[in-house]
Every structure is written in C-alpha cells, then in structure tokens.
Design a protein around this motif. Structure first.
Motif, PDB file in Angstrom:
ATOM      1  N   LEU A   1     -19.774   9.316 -55.908  1.00 42.03           N
ATOM      2  CA  LEU A   1     -18.547   9.907 -56.447  1.00 42.03           C
ATOM      3  C   LEU A   1     -17.476  10.051 -54.747  1.00 42.03           C
ATOM      4  CD1 LEU A   1     -16.390  10.924 -58.963  1.00 42.03           C
ATOM      5  CD2 LEU A   1     -17.875  13.016 -58.227  1.00 42.03           C
ATOM      6  N   SER A   2     -16.889   9.282 -54.570  1.00 41.00           N
ATOM      7  CA  SER A   2     -16.007   9.362 -53.976  1.00 41.00           C
ATOM      8  C   SER A   2     -16.534   9.415 -52.265  1.00 41.00           C
ATOM      9  CB  SER A   2     -14.776  10.490 -54.298  1.00 41.00           C
ATOM     10  OG  SER A   2     -14.005   9.486 -55.033  1.00 41.00           O
ATOM     11  N   GLY A   3     -17.626   9.493 -52.378  1.00 43.10           N
ATOM     12  CA  GLY A   3     -19.050  10.248 -50.931  1.00 43.10           C
ATOM     13  C   GLY A   3     -19.250  11.304 -51.515  1.00 43.10           C
ATOM     14  N   LEU A   4     -19.157  11.731 -52.797  1.00 43.14           N
ATOM     15  CA  LEU A   4     -20.252  12.588 -53.392  1.00 43.14           C
ATOM     16  C   LEU A   4     -21.566  12.129 -53.796  1.00 43.14           C
ATOM     17  CD1 LEU A   4     -21.170  15.428 -53.759  1.00 43.14           C
ATOM     18  CD2 LEU A   4     -19.118  15.364 -56.318  1.00 43.14           C
ATOM     19  N   LEU A   5     -22.485  12.202 -53.429  1.00 48.12           N
ATOM     20  CA  LEU A   5     -23.980  11.951 -53.988  1.00 48.12           C
ATOM     21  C   LEU A   5     -24.634  12.490 -54.468  1.00 48.12           C
ATOM     22  CD1 LEU A   5     -25.459   8.228 -54.516  1.00 48.12           C
ATOM     23  CD2 LEU A   5     -27.310  10.524 -52.624  1.00 48.12           C
ATOM     24  N   ALA A   6     -24.045  11.821 -56.489  1.00 49.67           N
ATOM     25  CA  ALA A   6     -24.112  12.961 -58.084  1.00 49.67           C
ATOM     26  C   ALA A   6     -25.574  12.769 -58.137  1.00 49.67           C
ATOM     27  CB  ALA A   6     -24.024  12.055 -59.051  1.00 49.67           C
ATOM     28  N   ALA A   7     -25.934  13.762 -58.975  1.00 48.06           N
ATOM     29  CA  ALA A   7     -27.160  13.666 -59.028  1.00 48.06           C
ATOM     30  C   ALA A   7     -28.434  12.843 -58.986  1.00 48.06           C
ATOM     31  CB  ALA A   7     -27.593  14.675 -60.487  1.00 48.06           C
TER      32      ALA A   7
ATOM     33  N   VAL B   1     -24.748  21.052 -55.678  1.00 48.31           N
ATOM     34  CA  VAL B   1     -24.058  19.603 -55.717  1.00 48.31           C
ATOM     35  C   VAL B   1     -24.075  18.837 -54.062  1.00 48.31           C
ATOM     36  CG1 VAL B   1     -22.309  18.357 -55.398  1.00 48.31           C
ATOM     37  CG2 VAL B   1     -22.143  19.951 -57.791  1.00 48.31           C
ATOM     38  N   PRO B   2     -24.467  17.885 -54.055  1.00 51.74           N
ATOM     39  CA  PRO B   2     -25.003  17.431 -52.339  1.00 51.74           C
ATOM     40  C   PRO B   2     -23.286  16.939 -52.330  1.00 51.74           C
ATOM     41  CG  PRO B   2     -26.499  15.904 -53.833  1.00 51.74           C
ATOM     42  CD  PRO B   2     -25.566  17.275 -54.559  1.00 51.74           C
TER      43      PRO B   2
ATOM     44  N   VAL C   1     -14.852  23.030 -60.806  1.00 52.77           N
ATOM     45  CA  VAL C   1     -15.138  21.919 -59.449  1.00 52.77           C
ATOM     46  C   VAL C   1     -14.333  21.548 -58.444  1.00 52.77           C
ATOM     47  CG1 VAL C   1     -17.105  19.808 -59.615  1.00 52.77           C
ATOM     48  CG2 VAL C   1     -17.363  21.662 -61.290  1.00 52.77           C
ATOM     49  N   PHE C   2     -12.772  21.132 -59.419  1.00 55.14           N
ATOM     50  CA  PHE C   2     -11.887  20.865 -58.771  1.00 55.14           C
ATOM     51  C   PHE C   2     -11.370  21.464 -57.394  1.00 55.14           C
ATOM     52  CE2 PHE C   2      -7.342  20.642 -58.074  1.00 55.14           C
ATOM     53  CZ  PHE C   2      -7.058  18.722 -57.655  1.00 55.14           C
ATOM     54  N   GLN C   3     -11.461  22.947 -57.029  1.00 61.00           N
ATOM     55  CA  GLN C   3     -11.009  23.680 -56.019  1.00 61.00           C
ATOM     56  C   GLN C   3     -12.255  23.050 -55.384  1.00 61.00           C
ATOM     57  OE1 GLN C   3      -8.504  25.183 -55.397  1.00 61.00           O
ATOM     58  NE2 GLN C   3      -7.686  25.041 -57.216  1.00 61.00           N
ATOM     59  N   ARG C   4     -13.483  23.231 -55.383  1.00 59.98           N
ATOM     60  CA  ARG C   4     -14.928  22.725 -54.124  1.00 59.98           C
ATOM     61  C   ARG C   4     -14.479  21.220 -53.738  1.00 59.98           C
ATOM     62  NH1 ARG C   4     -19.057  26.141 -54.911  1.00 59.98           N
ATOM     63  NH2 ARG C   4     -19.388  25.158 -52.765  1.00 59.98           N
ATOM     64  N   LEU C   5     -13.952  20.636 -54.352  1.00 54.34           N
ATOM     65  CA  LEU C   5     -14.220  19.402 -54.262  1.00 54.34           C
ATOM     66  C   LEU C   5     -12.793  19.172 -52.846  1.00 54.34           C
ATOM     67  CD1 LEU C   5     -14.782  16.752 -57.075  1.00 54.34           C
ATOM     68  CD2 LEU C   5     -16.425  17.757 -55.316  1.00 54.34           C
ATOM     69  N   ILE C   6     -11.219  19.692 -53.410  1.00 56.70           N
ATOM     70  CA  ILE C   6     -11.189  20.153 -52.563  1.00 56.70           C
ATOM     71  C   ILE C   6     -11.167  20.864 -51.373  1.00 56.70           C
ATOM     72  CG2 ILE C   6      -8.318  21.080 -52.303  1.00 56.70           C
ATOM     73  CD1 ILE C   6      -8.134  18.467 -54.248  1.00 56.70           C
ATOM     74  N   SER C   7     -11.998  21.421 -51.364  1.00 59.21           N
ATOM     75  CA  SER C   7     -11.838  22.817 -50.044  1.00 59.21           C
ATOM     76  C   SER C   7     -13.100  21.776 -49.348  1.00 59.21           C
ATOM     77  CB  SER C   7     -12.781  23.953 -50.870  1.00 59.21           C
ATOM     78  OG  SER C   7     -12.141  24.733 -51.181  1.00 59.21           O
TER      79      SER C   7
ATOM     80  N   ILE D   1     -12.879  15.846 -50.343  1.00 49.72           N
ATOM     81  CA  ILE D   1     -13.070  15.440 -50.930  1.00 49.72           C
ATOM     82  C   ILE D   1     -12.366  14.435 -52.575  1.00 49.72           C
ATOM     83  CG2 ILE D   1     -15.288  14.317 -52.655  1.00 49.72           C
ATOM     84  CD1 ILE D   1     -16.878  16.062 -50.878  1.00 49.72           C
ATOM     85  N   ASP D   2     -12.499  13.521 -52.503  1.00 50.50           N
ATOM     86  CA  ASP D   2     -11.415  13.134 -53.557  1.00 50.50           C
ATOM     87  C   ASP D   2     -11.710  13.832 -54.914  1.00 50.50           C
ATOM     88  OD1 ASP D   2      -9.993  12.060 -55.135  1.00 50.50           O
ATOM     89  OD2 ASP D   2     -10.241   9.899 -55.080  1.00 50.50           O
ATOM     90  N   PRO D   3     -10.866  14.104 -55.286  1.00 56.25           N
ATOM     91  CA  PRO D   3     -11.275  15.160 -56.995  1.00 56.25           C
ATOM     92  C   PRO D   3     -11.198  13.888 -57.829  1.00 56.25           C
ATOM     93  CG  PRO D   3      -9.203  16.152 -56.106  1.00 56.25           C
ATOM     94  CD  PRO D   3      -9.785  14.736 -55.209  1.00 56.25           C
ATOM     95  N   SER D   4     -10.978  13.047 -58.210  1.00 56.42           N
ATOM     96  CA  SER D   4     -11.159  12.479 -59.471  1.00 56.42           C
ATOM     97  C   SER D   4     -12.730  12.701 -60.182  1.00 56.42           C
ATOM     98  CB  SER D   4     -10.418  10.862 -59.067  1.00 56.42           C
ATOM     99  OG  SER D   4      -9.606  10.670 -58.031  1.00 56.42           O
ATOM    100  N   PHE D   5     -12.328  12.864 -60.971  1.00 55.06           N
ATOM    101  CA  PHE D   5     -13.583  13.116 -61.419  1.00 55.06           C
ATOM    102  C   PHE D   5     -13.984  13.589 -63.383  1.00 55.06           C
ATOM    103  CE2 PHE D   5     -12.582  17.732 -60.659  1.00 55.06           C
ATOM    104  CZ  PHE D   5     -13.786  18.231 -61.691  1.00 55.06           C
ATOM    105  N   SER D   6     -14.221  13.409 -63.882  1.00 53.40           N
ATOM    106  CA  SER D   6     -14.253  14.511 -65.289  1.00 53.40           C
ATOM    107  C   SER D   6     -16.017  15.135 -65.329  1.00 53.40           C
ATOM    108  CB  SER D   6     -14.061  12.956 -66.851  1.00 53.40           C
ATOM    109  OG  SER D   6     -15.489  12.305 -66.652  1.00 53.40           O
ATOM    110  N   LEU D   7     -15.747  16.299 -66.691  1.00 54.83           N
ATOM    111  CA  LEU D   7     -16.970  17.319 -66.672  1.00 54.83           C
ATOM    112  C   LEU D   7     -17.461  16.755 -67.871  1.00 54.83           C
ATOM    113  CD1 LEU D   7     -19.329  18.648 -64.977  1.00 54.83           C
ATOM    114  CD2 LEU D   7     -17.394  20.730 -66.040  1.00 54.83           C
TER     115      LEU D   7
END
Length: 335
Positions: A120-126, A143-144, A163-169, A172-178
C-alpha cells in the motif's frame, strides 16, 4: 548360613553368631579351626537361603490414579403445566453506528491494488494468514512502517480519518479504504431449545431476534404452547411465549444489543429455570474440582513412582551385597 551374621574369632575357634543371638548363647558352637573341621565343612551339603520377597518388591506397584467418578445426574422434577405463560416484550435496541472493538479484523485496501492485501504505497500490509489487522487488547492495530493506531470505540468513518492522519504523518500516500472483515467484538448468545446454540456476531446491520434464532438453527421444541423465549439485557429479564412470538412480527423484528442473551426455555416456571442455572453452575464447578483432583492424583502417582524407582535401585544394591555375602558363607576355603 545367611549373610546377616557376625563372625567372632576366639583363639583357634570360630563361630558365626546371628545379630539377634547373644554371644554366650547355648545355641552358639565354637569349632576348632583345623584341617579336620575344614575338610568336614567342605564336604557338608549346604544350600544358601534365598532373599526375602520384600527385597524384590517396590512401593507403588500396580498403582493407578483413582478418579472421582462420573458427574451426578441433574435433578429433573416433573412440572404441572400452567394455564398461561407470562409475557414481557423487550424493547428494540437503539439504532447506532457500528463501533470497532477488540477482536475485530480490519482490512486496508488501495484503489488500484489487485488484492486487498498488497503493498500500500510503500506500506506493507498484514502478513498473517487472516490477511488483516486485528484490533488488539489495547484497542489498536499494528501497521508496519506506521506504528500502532488506536481504533477501538470508533466508527468506520472516524477510523478512516484516524488512519488517514497517521499515514500523512508518516509521509505515506493516504489513498486507501477501510473495512471490517470479521466482527468479533459484539455478540449475542443464543441457547436453550434451539438446534445449534451459538454466539451470533452483530455486524454493520442491526441483528434482530428472528435473525439470531435463525442463526442458531431455529427453535427446536415439541411443545410450542409451553415454550417461552427469555431475553436477558443489562440485568433485565424479558419473556415472550413462543405462541405470541410467532403471531407478532414486531416482536420477531426486535433489535438486539451487544451482550444480550437469548434462551429458548421449555422450563416455564422461572424459579425452576433459576434452579436449573444454579445446578449447571454447580456441575461445572464439580467438574473443575474433579479435574484438579485428578491432577493431584496424577502428581501423587508420579511421586510414588519416583520413590518406587529409587527403592528398586536401593533393593538392587542390597541384593548385590547380600548375594555376595551368601555366596561367601556357603563355601568355606579349603587348606
């Protein structure tokens, strides 16, 4: 002669004296040690005595664990059917947004990913088998590359914002759905006269009394006229006869709240039902005590077995020593 003897030498005479016989006893013969007495002793027949059976036995032989037996049978009293069953309909639980709780499994997905679990835009999911993020005891998901994000108690909309705020901090590109893939935090238990007693989860859609009973396989009773549905909610007890439940669609659509318990009861007397619950608790306690007792029995048996092995080793050494003395005493040296 046996080995447990004391040898006494007096002059040229020799005698074997039992430890239990005084030295001056008339049963003690002092024999002169010369060529004639030695030759006579060598020609005499002598069979060594065998060791007592006690030296071949150990404690705990054939010992077993004694159980406490089977659980006592529940007491069943014959009841006289009443002319009417009590009725107290439960109110519907309020419609509220679903709030994430401990045990729920959440999935993050990116719009252009081929799977809900990919990079996920450099974020490795579970990476676990469930391929999701489980809300842990502290109410957070791990979240790694981002860290722990506390989501328990939030709605999906509020969780997405968090989650959006934490990705911005984390830049990381915060394009996601939960989304929630497994609902484990809010449940309703269903038991009694149903086909399959179950714990039914509450999802994003409200759970009704009818849906909960259907999830448990439906009501299974041979006497509908004297079957009652009991609902426990926050210390309150609500009762609906099955005949009234079947005639009232509004009661069937009663919304349930997390933690509610539904029990389809064929025990129409409430006092008897309470006695039944008390009895079941007592039986559960009895079984638990029985397991503890069996464990203590096993520990005792293991200790006895260890002592038996130690005793066997001691007896083995004693047999070696006594057999050696028996062999010596049975043969006198010839000159």
């Amino acid at each position: 002669m046996i080995a447990a003897l004391t040898m006494m030498v007096s002059g040229c005479g020799v005698a074997y004296i039992s430890p239990k016989v005084p030295a001056n006893s008339p049963n003690v013969d002092v024999v002169t040690l010369d060529n004639v007495s030695v030759a006579t002793a060598n020609r005499s027949s002598y069979t060594p005595k065998t060791l007592p059976a006690a030296f071949f036995q150990t404690a705990g032989t054939n010992a077993g664990i004694y159980g406490v037996g089977s659980s006592p049978e529940p007491v069943v009293d014959r009841q006289i059917k009443p002319t009417a069953l009590p009725m107290r309909t439960p109110p519907s639980a309020p419609v509220v947004p679903y709030r994430i709780g401990v045990g729920d499994v959440l999935l993050l997905s990116s719009p252009d990913a081929g799977s809900t679990i990919e990079e996920l835009s450099g974020l490795l999911a579970a990476q676990n088998r469930r391929q999701g993020y489980t809300v842990q005891d502290d109410g957070a998901i791990a979240v790694p590359d981002v860290g722990r994000i506390k989501l328990a108690g939030l709605t999906l909309e509020e969780a997405e914002a968090q989650v959006f705020q934490r990705l911005i901090s984390s830049q990381i590109d915060p394009s996601f759905s939960l989304e929630v893939s497994e609902f484990n935090s809010k449940r309703v238990s269903v038991g009694g006269a149903v086909s399959q007693p179950a714990v039914v989860p509450i999802t994003l859609v409200s759970l009704t009394l009818e849906e909960a009973l259907t999830a448990a396989g439906g009501i299974n009773t041979r006497d509908e006229d004297y079957t009652i549905i009991r609902l426990y909610r926050e210390g309150e007890l609500y009762e609906v006869p099955l005949t009234e439940y079947l005639k009232r669609p509004g009661v069937q659509k009663t919304r349930l709240a997390p933690g509610n318990s539904v029990f389809v009861d064929t025990t129409f007397e409430l006092d008897d039902a309470q006695a039944y619950f008390t009895e079941q608790i007592a039986l559960a306690t009895y079984k638990q005590d029985a397991q503890i007792h069996a464990l203590n029995q096993m520990n005792s048996a293991m200790n006895l077995r260890r002592a038996a092995l130690e005793e066997a080793r001691s007896n083995f050494l004693s047999r070696l020593e006594l057999d050696w003395w028996t062999a010596i005493s049975s043969t006198s040296p010839a000159k």
